[in-house]
Design an enzyme around this catalytic site. Structure first.
Site, PDB file in Angstrom:
ATOM      1  N   ARG A 387       0.810  -1.223   0.000  1.00 10.29           N
ATOM      2  CA  ARG A 387       0.000   0.000   0.000  1.00 10.29           C
ATOM      3  C   ARG A 387       0.846   1.278   0.000  1.00 10.29           C
ATOM      4  O   ARG A 387       2.055   1.263   0.177  1.00 10.29           O
ATOM      5  CB  ARG A 387      -0.977   0.020   1.171  1.00 10.29           C
ATOM      6  CG  ARG A 387      -2.049  -1.068   1.121  1.00 10.29           C
ATOM      7  CD  ARG A 387      -3.092  -0.826   2.205  1.00 10.29           C
ATOM      8  NE  ARG A 387      -4.138  -1.871   2.178  1.00 10.29           N
ATOM      9  CZ  ARG A 387      -5.135  -1.933   3.050  1.00 10.29           C
ATOM     10  NH1 ARG A 387      -5.233  -1.029   4.013  1.00 10.29           N
ATOM     11  NH2 ARG A 387      -6.028  -2.888   2.969  1.00 10.29           N
ATOM     12  N   ASN A 423       1.830  -6.149  -2.340  1.00  6.44           N
ATOM     13  CA  ASN A 423       0.442  -6.377  -1.977  1.00  6.44           C
ATOM     14  C   ASN A 423      -0.335  -5.062  -2.053  1.00  6.44           C
ATOM     15  O   ASN A 423       0.080  -4.068  -1.463  1.00  6.44           O
ATOM     16  CB  ASN A 423       0.337  -6.940  -0.551  1.00  6.44           C
ATOM     17  CG  ASN A 423      -1.102  -7.078  -0.100  1.00  6.44           C
ATOM     18  OD1 ASN A 423      -1.836  -7.916  -0.599  1.00  6.44           O
ATOM     19  ND2 ASN A 423      -1.507  -6.256   0.856  1.00  6.44           N
ATOM     20  N   GLU A 424      -1.419  -5.070  -2.820  1.00  7.06           N
ATOM     21  CA  GLU A 424      -2.313  -3.907  -2.903  1.00  7.06           C
ATOM     22  C   GLU A 424      -1.548  -2.633  -3.250  1.00  7.06           C
ATOM     23  O   GLU A 424      -1.748  -1.578  -2.645  1.00  7.06           O
ATOM     24  CB  GLU A 424      -3.109  -3.755  -1.607  1.00  7.06           C
ATOM     25  CG  GLU A 424      -4.011  -4.958  -1.341  1.00  7.06           C
ATOM     26  CD  GLU A 424      -4.815  -4.864  -0.059  1.00  7.06           C
ATOM     27  OE1 GLU A 424      -4.673  -3.861   0.669  1.00  7.06           O
ATOM     28  OE2 GLU A 424      -5.589  -5.792   0.224  1.00  7.06           O
ATOM     29  N   ASN A 425      -0.681  -2.752  -4.247  1.00 11.55           N
ATOM     30  CA  ASN A 425       0.115  -1.593  -4.657  1.00 11.55           C
ATOM     31  C   ASN A 425      -0.669  -0.599  -5.497  1.00 11.55           C
ATOM     32  O   ASN A 425      -0.118   0.407  -5.961  1.00 11.55           O
ATOM     33  CB  ASN A 425       1.365  -2.069  -5.403  1.00 11.55           C
ATOM     34  CG  ASN A 425       2.233  -2.961  -4.535  1.00 11.55           C
ATOM     35  OD1 ASN A 425       2.217  -4.185  -4.692  1.00 11.55           O
ATOM     36  ND2 ASN A 425       2.947  -2.378  -3.593  1.00 11.55           N
TER      37      ASN A 425
END
Length: 818
Positions: A387, A423-425
Site C-alpha cells: 500500500r 500487496n495492494e500496490n
C-alpha cells in the site's frame, strides 16, 4: 547469489542461521527495556549511583522475544506506540575458537535497529522481517582492553535500539491493515564460529514431473574475515530415512567467498508433497587451521506447474491448493511469538487440512518456513511492499534488499513455490504523487531481480491490476459476499478472473465474525446487497460507514454467516476444474490500527481461530472439506441459547467429512443424512426440527465405513420475547488459581436476556485486581461488543479484593465485588 551488504558504513552479513552455526545460544533472559528514546547510548551504560535522580528513566525487566506493542496494539483507548525503544544486557563471552568470530544473529527485529557494544555502534539494519547478523568480535576486543571494562568484571555491555516510528520512506506503509510492530520480537542468538565458517549453503534441487531423476547443485558462501586460503570440505547427503546417499571430500582454495560445488544426481528420489513431505539432509563440515565449522539443512524434490488458464500441478498430478494466510501476531504478545506458540499455530493450520499458506505481508520467522517444509504446507512468501504508493531511492533500496534477503535466506525450502513482490500496490496515500507507470516500472525491476536470484520459482502479487502483466501468477480482488456482492456470485467472478490472466490464484476471501456471536437469520441483513456489480474490494470498503450496502458494513458479523460464506466457497471450489486454488483470509484474528470500531476494537476478525488460537465454528467447516481423518462437528458449541417462536422449525446442522451422519435429539433419532458437498448448506447434513421452550441435548454419529465419530452439544431454546434493554446482570465464576471470570448479561426489566443485543460494553476495576484485557479477543477486551446479549472478562485477583464495573450506554451501570 549470496552476498553481504555495506549499510551505512557497517558490514551487515545477510545469512547465518543459528541452527547452522558451530555454537549458538539464544539470548532470552536478563534484559532490561525502556519504551522511549535516550539522548545517546551513553545514558544506557553510564555509571549512576543507585537511587540517584540521574538513574531515571526507569528500565523494565523483560525476556526475549519482546514486542513494544504486546498490549497497546489492541488497547481500545490509545493509538499503539510508534517510536524508539532500548534494550540492554551484559554478555559473558567464551569463544572456544582461536581467532574465532563472535556474532549476533537476529531472526528479526522491528523496524530499524542499531546495535552497540558499550558505546560503539557495530550494526544497523532497516527492515522488520528479514534475518541479519552482526560481527561483534573486534568491538568486544576493543572494549575489553579499555578502562571502562573494569567495572563490568569481564562481561560486555550490549545495547540495542529498535524503532517502529512512522517513516514513509520505509516499507511496509503505515496505511497497511496491520500493525508495524517494534522490538526484539524474534529470537536473538549469540553465535561462536571459527575464523573460517559457513555463511550459507544454497541447495538447488530439481526433478522432472515423472520423478525419475533428481539433480542437485550446491553453492557455498563462506565467512572469511582473516582471508584463510586453504580448507577441506566434507559433504554428506542423507535421504528421508537418514541413510547416506552421497558423500565426498574436496579441498578448497578460497580465492573468493562463494564456491560452486560439484553437482550430483539421485535416481528415483522420494518426492516432497503436502501428503508426504519427504526431506533430504545436507551435512557439511569445513575444516581449516582455525577449527571445524559445521552446517546442516534440508531440501526436497518436487516439480510444480501453473497450467495456463488451468490448474496447479505438483509432481505431475493436479493439486487443488487449499490455503490460508498468517500474520505474526498473538494475544498478549503481539509479534513476540515463542517457538511453542508458532508450532501450535502451524499444527492447527495443518490439522485444518490446509496444504498452502500465504505469509502476509512479509517474511516470517525461520521456524515457520521449517514447519511448512516438515508439515507439508506450500508457501507464498512476500516482501512488505504494501500500500501507500512508491517512495524514493531509500524506499526502493529497502525493497530490493528485502527481496534479496527473502530469496537468499529461504531458498532451500521446498515448501516455497511463490515469491511475492507486493500487496495492494494500487492503494495510494503516502505521497502526493501516485504514478502507475513508475510503480509498474519498479515492479518490473523487482520481478527481474527475483528471477535472477531464483530461476526455479514463480513470482506473484495480489490486487494491482495495472501490474498483473508483470508477474507469473496473479491474484485479483474477489470478496464475494463480504466487501462486494453476494457469496453466490463467487463462481462467476472466479471464472472471469481465471480467463483474464495466464496464471490465476485466489488469495484473500472471507468474512469477519465476532467469536461467540450466532444468528438465527444470518442472511437477512445482506438481502439489500446489490448483485452484478462485481466482487472486488475497493479502497474504503473495509470501513463501517459510507458507500454501498455490503455485508462487511451491514451484516451481523456472526459466526453463522461466516460459516455459510465459507461453506459456499468451498463447495464451489470443488467443481471448478481449472482452479489452481485459493487462500482464505485469515487463519487467526490479528491487530490492525485501521479498525478501531470493530466489535473487538483494533482487531481484524476474519480469523478461523481467535487471536488466542481458540477455534471458531469456521475451523470445522474447513475440516469437513479438506481433511481425511473422520470428523464431525455440530454447529453451535458456543451458542448456549437459541431463540424463536414456540414450535418454530429450526435447522440443526453438522459439518463432517463422513459419507453419512445420524442425528439424535434428547435421545431420539431424527434419521440418517447422506453427505453431498454440493447440497448447501452443510453438505446436506442438516435437519429441520420444531423447537419448544426448554433444554436440548443434541448428538451426531457420523460414519465412514467401520469408523465412527461423534459430537454433542446442549442448548436452551427461548421462545419468550424480550423488550428493550434495562439492566446488566453480573455473575462470577472461578477461572483458576487467583483468577475469576465475570460474565455479564444485558436483560430487559423482567431479566430476559436481550439475545440480539450488540451494544458495546466497557469493563473497569478498582482494588487489588487487574483485568486480563488488551488480548484482542472477545473475552479479553475491556471494551467489546456483546455476543447475543452477553460478554465476559477475566480478572487476576492478586490475592486481594476488587470491584468490577460494567457499563453499557442507556442502562444503569452494574458492579460486582470480588
Amino acid at each position: 547469489m549470496i552476498r553481504s551488504l555495506l549499510v551505512s558504513g557497517l558490514m551487515i552479513c545477510l545469512l547465518l542461521p543459528a541452527a547452522h552455526a558451530q555454537q549458538s545460544q539464544r539470548l532470552t533472559q536478563s534484559w532490561e527495556f525502556l519504551r522511549e528514546d535516550l539522548g545517546s547510548v551513553w545514558e544506557a551504560v553510564r555509571p549512576v549511583a543507585e537511587g540517584s535522580p540521574e538513574s531515571v528513566p526507569l528500565w523494565e525487566k523483560v525476556s526475549l522475544p519482546h514486542c513494544f506493542n504486546a498490549r497497546d496494539g489492541v488497547d481500545p483507548d490509545v493509538n499503539y506506540y510508534e517510536g524508539p525503544g532500548w534494550y540492554r544486557t551484559v554478555l559473558e563471552l567464551k569463544n572456544p575458537y582461536p581467532q574465532g568470530r563472535t556474532l549476533l544473529h537476529f531472526e528479526g527485529a522491528g523496524q530499524k535497529t542499531d546495535v552497540y557494544i558499550f558505546t560503539t555502534r557495530v550494526g544497523h539494519h532497516t527492515g522488520g522481517y528479514d534475518e541479519w547478523t552482526v560481527d561483534i568480535t573486534d568491538a568486544v576486543q576493543q572494549f575489553l582492553q579499555s578502562a571502562d571494562a573494569k567495572r563490568y568484571n569481564g562481561k560486555v555491555p550490549l545495547e540495542i535500539r529498535c524503532s517502529n516510528a512512522r517513516d514513509v520512506e520505509m516499507i511496509p506503509s503505515d496505511m497497511s491493515d496491520f500493525n508495524v510492530y517494534g522490538g526484539l520480537y524474534r529470537y536473538l542468538n549469540l553465535v561462536y564460529t571459527p575464523a573460517l565458517s559457513f555463511e550459507q549453503l544454497h541447495i538447488q534441487a530439481q526433478v522432472d514431473a515423472q520423478g525419475k531423476t533428481g539433480a542437485v547443485q550446491l553453492q557455498a558462501a563462506f565467512r572469511n574475515p582473516l582471508h584463510t586460503s586453504q580448507a577441506t570440505l566434507d559433504i554428506n547427503v542423507l535421504d528421508p530415512q537418514q541413510k547416506i546417499v552421497q558423500h565426498w571430500t574436496q579441498p578448497l582454495t578460497l580465492q573468493d567467498s562463494i564456491q560452486v560445488l560439484q553437482p550430483f544426481t539421485i535416481k528415483k528420489p522420494l518426492l516432497w508433497s503436502p501428503a508426504q513431505p519427504q526431506l533430504y539432509t545436507v551435512q557439511a563440515r569445513l575444516k581449516s587451521s582455525g577449527g571445524e565449522a559445521v552446517w546442516s539443512g534440508h531440501f526436497g524434490f518436487r516439480n510444480f506447474e501453473f497450467v495456463t488458464h488451468g490448474p496447479f500441478m505438483l509432481n505431475g498430478k493436479r493439486l487443488l491448493l487449499q490455503g490460508t494466510h498468517r500474520h505474526e501476531d498473538g494475544a498478549g504478545v503481539a509479534a513476540a511469538l515463542t517457538d511453542d506458540m508458532i508450532r501450535r499455530e502451524m499444527q492447527l493450520i495443518k490439522d485444518m487440512g490446509a496444504n498452502f499458506i500465504r505469509l502476509g505481508h512479509y517474511q516470517q520467522s525461520p521456524l515457520v518456513l521449517q514447519l511448512c517444509d516438515s508439515l507439508g504446507i506450500l508457501v507464498w512468501e512476500e516482501i512488505p511492499w504494501c500500500r501507500g504508493g512508491l517512495g524514493g531511492e531509500v524506499y526502493k533500496a529497502q525493497a530490493r534488499r528485502m527481496l534479496t534477503n527473502m530469496i537468499t535466506q529461504h531458498y532451500n525450502h521446498p515448501a516455497v513455490i511463490l515469491w511475492g513482490l507486493g500487496n495492494e500496490n494500487d492503494w495510494p496515500g503516502d505521497f502526493p504523487e501516485f504514478d502507475k507507470q513508475k510503480i509498474h516500472a519498479f515492479m518490473s525491476e523487482l520481478n527481474t531481480l527475483a528471477h535472477t536470484l531464483d530461476s526455479t520459482r514463480k513470482t506473484t502479487i495480489r490486487r494491482c491490476d495495472f501490474c498483473k502483466d508483470i508477474v507469473d501468477v496473479y491474484s485479483p480482488s474477489i470478496w464475494a459476499g463480504w466487501y462486494r456482492g453476494r457469496y453466490t456470485e463467487y463462481r462467476e467472478e472466479t471464472l472471469k478472473a481465471i480467463a483474464s490472466v495466464p496464471h490465476f490464484f485466489h488469495a484473500e476471501w472471507g468474512a469477519d465474525s465476532h467469536q461467540g456471536r450466532h444468528a438465527e437469520y444470518p442472511e437477512e441483513a445482506v438481502k439489500k446487497v446489490a448483485t452484478g456489480k462485481g466482487a472486488d474490494e475497493r479502497t474504503g470498503d473495509f470501513a463501517l460507514t459510507g458507500g454501498s450496502a455490503r455485508a462487511s458494513k451491514d451484516g451481523d458479523w456472526s459466526e453463522t454467516y461466516a460459516c455459510n460464506l465459507i461453506d459456499w466457497h468451498l463447495k464451489e471450489q470443488e467443481t471448478i476444474p481449472q482452479l489452481t486454488g485459493s487462500a482464505y483470509w485469515i487463519f487467526k484474528d490479528f491487530s490492525t490500527p485501521l479498525r478501531p470500531e470493530n466489535p473487538v476494537p483494533y482487531v481484524n476478525q476474519k480469523g478461523v481461530v481467535g487471536r488466542d488460537l481458540t477455534p471458531k465454528e469456521a475451523y470445522y467447516v474447513f475440516q469437513s472439506y479438506w481433511t481425511t481423518q473422520p470428523m464431525a462437528h455440530i454447529y453451535g458449541h458456543g451458542w448456549p441459547i437459541r431463540w424463536g417462536k414456540e414450535g418454530e422449525e429450526k435447522m440443526i446442522w453438522v459439518y463432517s467429512n463422513c459419507p453419512e451422519a445420524e442425528l439424535f435429539v434428547n435421545g431420539k433419532s431424527y434419521g440418517v443424512k447422506k453427505r453431498n458437498s454440493q447440497d448447501f448448506p452443510a453438505a446436506g447434513l442438516r435437519w429441520q426440527l420444531p423447537l419448544h421452550k426448554g433444554s436440548y441435548q443434541v448428538k451426531v454419529v457420523a460414519r465412514n465405513g467401520k469408523q465412527t465419530v461423534a459430537d454433542e452439544i446442549t442448548f436452551n431454546y427461548q421462545s419468550d420475547p424480550w423488550s428493550k434493554p434495562a439492566q446488566l446482570l453480573l455473575e462470577k465464576t472461578v477461572a483458576g488459581n487467583d483468577t475469576v471470570t465475570v460474565k455479564v448479561k444485558l436483560a430487559d426489566a423482567q431479566k430476559m436476556i436481550c439475545l440480539d443485543a450488540k451494544d458495546y460494553i466497557s469493563f473497569s476495576i478498582a482494588g487489588s485486581g487487574t483485568l486480563i484485557d488488551d488480548q484482542g479477543t472477545a473475552g479479553g477486551s475491556r471494551r467489546v461488543q456483546l455476543v447475543n446479549g452477553q460478554a465476559q472478562i477475566s480478572i487476576r485477583l492478586n490475592k486481594g479484593q476488587s470491584v468490577v464495573g460494567a457499563t453499557v450506554q442507556g442502562v444503569p451501570d452494574a458492579f460486582i465485588n470480588l
